[in-house]
Design a protein around this motif. Structure first.
Motif, PDB file in Angstrom:
ATOM      1  N   VAL A 142     -12.186  21.308 -18.406  1.00 57.53           N
ATOM      2  CA  VAL A 142     -12.777  20.506 -17.306  1.00 57.53           C
ATOM      3  C   VAL A 142     -13.369  19.154 -17.558  1.00 57.53           C
ATOM      4  O   VAL A 142     -13.265  18.194 -17.248  1.00 57.53           O
ATOM      5  CB  VAL A 142     -13.913  21.298 -16.466  1.00 57.53           C
ATOM      6  N   LEU A 143     -14.094  19.335 -18.854  1.00 55.17           N
ATOM      7  CA  LEU A 143     -14.978  18.245 -19.341  1.00 55.17           C
ATOM      8  C   LEU A 143     -13.707  17.186 -19.998  1.00 55.17           C
ATOM      9  O   LEU A 143     -14.184  16.003 -19.966  1.00 55.17           O
ATOM     10  CB  LEU A 143     -15.974  18.754 -20.535  1.00 55.17           C
ATOM     11  N   GLU A 144     -12.577  17.751 -20.372  1.00 55.63           N
ATOM     12  CA  GLU A 144     -11.813  16.877 -20.891  1.00 55.63           C
ATOM     13  C   GLU A 144     -11.011  16.086 -19.966  1.00 55.63           C
ATOM     14  O   GLU A 144     -10.680  14.715 -19.978  1.00 55.63           O
ATOM     15  CB  GLU A 144     -10.552  17.512 -21.872  1.00 55.63           C
ATOM     16  N   MET A 145     -10.759  16.535 -18.781  1.00 59.48           N
ATOM     17  CA  MET A 145     -10.253  16.037 -17.464  1.00 59.48           C
ATOM     18  C   MET A 145     -11.300  14.853 -17.116  1.00 59.48           C
ATOM     19  O   MET A 145     -10.626  13.746 -16.888  1.00 59.48           O
ATOM     20  CB  MET A 145     -10.063  17.164 -16.318  1.00 59.48           C
ATOM     21  N   LEU A 146     -12.342  15.148 -17.009  1.00 62.44           N
ATOM     22  CA  LEU A 146     -13.436  14.098 -16.574  1.00 62.44           C
ATOM     23  C   LEU A 146     -13.554  12.890 -17.497  1.00 62.44           C
ATOM     24  O   LEU A 146     -13.466  11.572 -17.146  1.00 62.44           O
ATOM     25  CB  LEU A 146     -14.904  14.819 -16.295  1.00 62.44           C
ATOM     26  N   LYS A 147     -13.594  13.283 -18.868  1.00 65.25           N
ATOM     27  CA  LYS A 147     -13.437  12.266 -19.839  1.00 65.25           C
ATOM     28  C   LYS A 147     -12.024  11.494 -19.780  1.00 65.25           C
ATOM     29  O   LYS A 147     -11.908  10.243 -20.026  1.00 65.25           O
ATOM     30  CB  LYS A 147     -13.694  12.678 -21.283  1.00 65.25           C
ATOM     31  N   GLY A 148     -10.947  12.279 -19.802  1.00 62.80           N
ATOM     32  CA  GLY A 148      -9.584  11.555 -19.822  1.00 62.80           C
ATOM     33  C   GLY A 148      -9.447  10.486 -18.783  1.00 62.80           C
ATOM     34  O   GLY A 148      -8.877   9.553 -18.781  1.00 62.80           O
ATOM     35  N   TYR A 149     -10.103  10.860 -17.533  1.00 60.78           N
ATOM     36  CA  TYR A 149      -9.954   9.788 -16.362  1.00 60.78           C
ATOM     37  C   TYR A 149     -11.143   8.920 -16.176  1.00 60.78           C
ATOM     38  O   TYR A 149     -11.177   8.210 -15.369  1.00 60.78           O
ATOM     39  CB  TYR A 149      -9.575  10.723 -14.968  1.00 60.78           C
ATOM     40  N   GLN A 150     -12.037   8.867 -17.166  1.00 61.68           N
ATOM     41  CA  GLN A 150     -13.183   8.240 -17.147  1.00 61.68           C
ATOM     42  C   GLN A 150     -14.016   8.384 -16.030  1.00 61.68           C
ATOM     43  O   GLN A 150     -14.477   7.277 -15.450  1.00 61.68           O
ATOM     44  CB  GLN A 150     -12.767   6.668 -17.618  1.00 61.68           C
ATOM     45  N   ILE A 151     -14.279   9.592 -15.786  1.00 60.87           N
ATOM     46  CA  ILE A 151     -15.183   9.563 -14.472  1.00 60.87           C
ATOM     47  C   ILE A 151     -16.614   9.833 -15.102  1.00 60.87           C
ATOM     48  O   ILE A 151     -16.986  10.716 -15.904  1.00 60.87           O
ATOM     49  CB  ILE A 151     -14.630  10.845 -13.766  1.00 60.87           C
ATOM     50  N   GLU A 152     -17.481   8.896 -14.407  1.00 56.63           N
ATOM     51  CA  GLU A 152     -18.844   9.006 -15.023  1.00 56.63           C
ATOM     52  C   GLU A 152     -19.535  10.205 -14.643  1.00 56.63           C
ATOM     53  O   GLU A 152     -19.617  10.739 -13.420  1.00 56.63           O
ATOM     54  CB  GLU A 152     -19.603   7.686 -14.483  1.00 56.63           C
ATOM     55  N   MET A 153     -19.986  11.065 -15.746  1.00 55.69           N
ATOM     56  CA  MET A 153     -20.868  11.913 -15.669  1.00 55.69           C
ATOM     57  C   MET A 153     -22.436  11.795 -15.605  1.00 55.69           C
ATOM     58  O   MET A 153     -23.257  12.656 -14.888  1.00 55.69           O
ATOM     59  CB  MET A 153     -20.543  13.071 -16.569  1.00 55.69           C
TER      60      MET A 153
END
Length: 301
Positions: A142-153
């Motif tokens: 899940v974290l890799e998906m968010l980082k891969g698509y550069q979604i700000e956390m």
């Protein structure tokens, strides 16, 4: 609406693994898959891992045990696998049969080879914010998906539905490390829809087919669907109703083709990380041993 397909992140991780193999003189990190019995889902996943790891330049060794293997025989063989220096990581197909003492197996497993974050040492490390600890692969995916698509956390309100040790709890810790503001919901949570509607990022991991619809989310939210279920027609579906969610969300992961694709890639990434640490540790030990040997040579002043 942006569709967050796992293939993009999968390819990124694959290239990292290939770069590792290429930069370490062709050293091939080796995964041991430990399987007891002949469950169809275990065999299917095992075959999938073998196929994908071959493309990653990684080795897979399978250790199969009959479903009625005794605990004594299993633990003896497992200790041998765990201590093999040519094995860099271990994946155990769980749940194990009732006669196998899973706690004993976990106690014998080297945390450095525990790629799916099932040992107490790795789980504790994740909870303490140790970035070297291996998190469960699905939570990490899940974290890799968010980082891969550069979604700000950072600073974003992230709501997780599900509190398991496989996804919910470790993912909450991983997101906190990224400075997200995290709310974990579960079956006893009151006003669930209202809480979900406040989320910038909604992660759904409940194991209930298409439970979450558009009424759970706010306009423009990012929705990560971790669920993999089979509906009454035999089709794979997620925990979200993709058709309704996609009309409202800003970004959504599909099922299949989303987080599940990345989970296997994360297993490969963890194997490469484990191999790198073990190779470096061995090199340091050899250097230390050589230094001591030279220091004690006869005639040395």
């Amino acid at each position: 609406m942006q569709e967050l397909r796992g293939k993009l992140v999968y390819d990124q991780i694959k290239n990292e693994c290939l770069d590792f193999v290429g930069s370490h003189n062709g050293i091939m990190p080796a995964l041991a898959i430990v399987r007891v019995g002949e469950r169809a889902e275990d065999i299917a996943y095992e075959n999938s891992v073998k196929k994908r790891f071959m493309d990653f330049g990684l080795e897979v060794k399978t250790y199969e045990f009959p479903g009625n293997v005794s605990n004594v025989d299993f633990q003896h063989a497992f200790r041998f696998i765990n201590q093999d220096p040519e094995i860099h990581g271990i994946l155990v197909m769980r749940p194990l049969p009732k006669q196998i003492d899973e706690e004993e197996m976990l106690g014998n497993m080297d945390p450095a080879k525990d790629l799916d974050g099932i040992t107490r040492q790795n789980l504790a490390g994740v909870m303490m914010g140790d970035r070297d600890a291996f998190a469960p692969c699905t939570a990490q995916a899940v974290l890799e998906m968010l980082k891969g698509y550069q979604i700000e956390m950072q600073g974003k309100h992230t709501v997780i539905i599900g509190r398991s040790l496989v996804v919910g709890k470790p993912l909450a810790m991983l997101l906190l490390q990224e400075n997200a503001t995290v709310t974990v919901c579960h079956s006893k949570t009151e006003n669930l829809k209202e809480i979900c509607q406040s989320a910038d990022i909604l992660v759904v991991a409940v194991g209930r087919p298409q439970m979450v619809g558009s009424s759970y989310i706010r306009e423009g939210a990012t929705v990560i669907d971790v669920g993999i279920n089979v509906d009454q027609d035999g089709h794979l579906v997620g925990d979200c109703n993709y058709d309704t969610i996609s009309l409202k969300a800003g970004a959504v992961t599909p099922v299949p083709g989303g987080v599940g694709v990345v989970t296997t890639a994360v297993l490969a990434k963890h194997l490469v990380q484990a191999a790198g640490r073990q190779i470096n540790f061995t090199s340091e030990e050899e250097t230390k041993d050589q230094y001591l040997e030279d220091a004690w040579k006869p005639g040395r002043p």
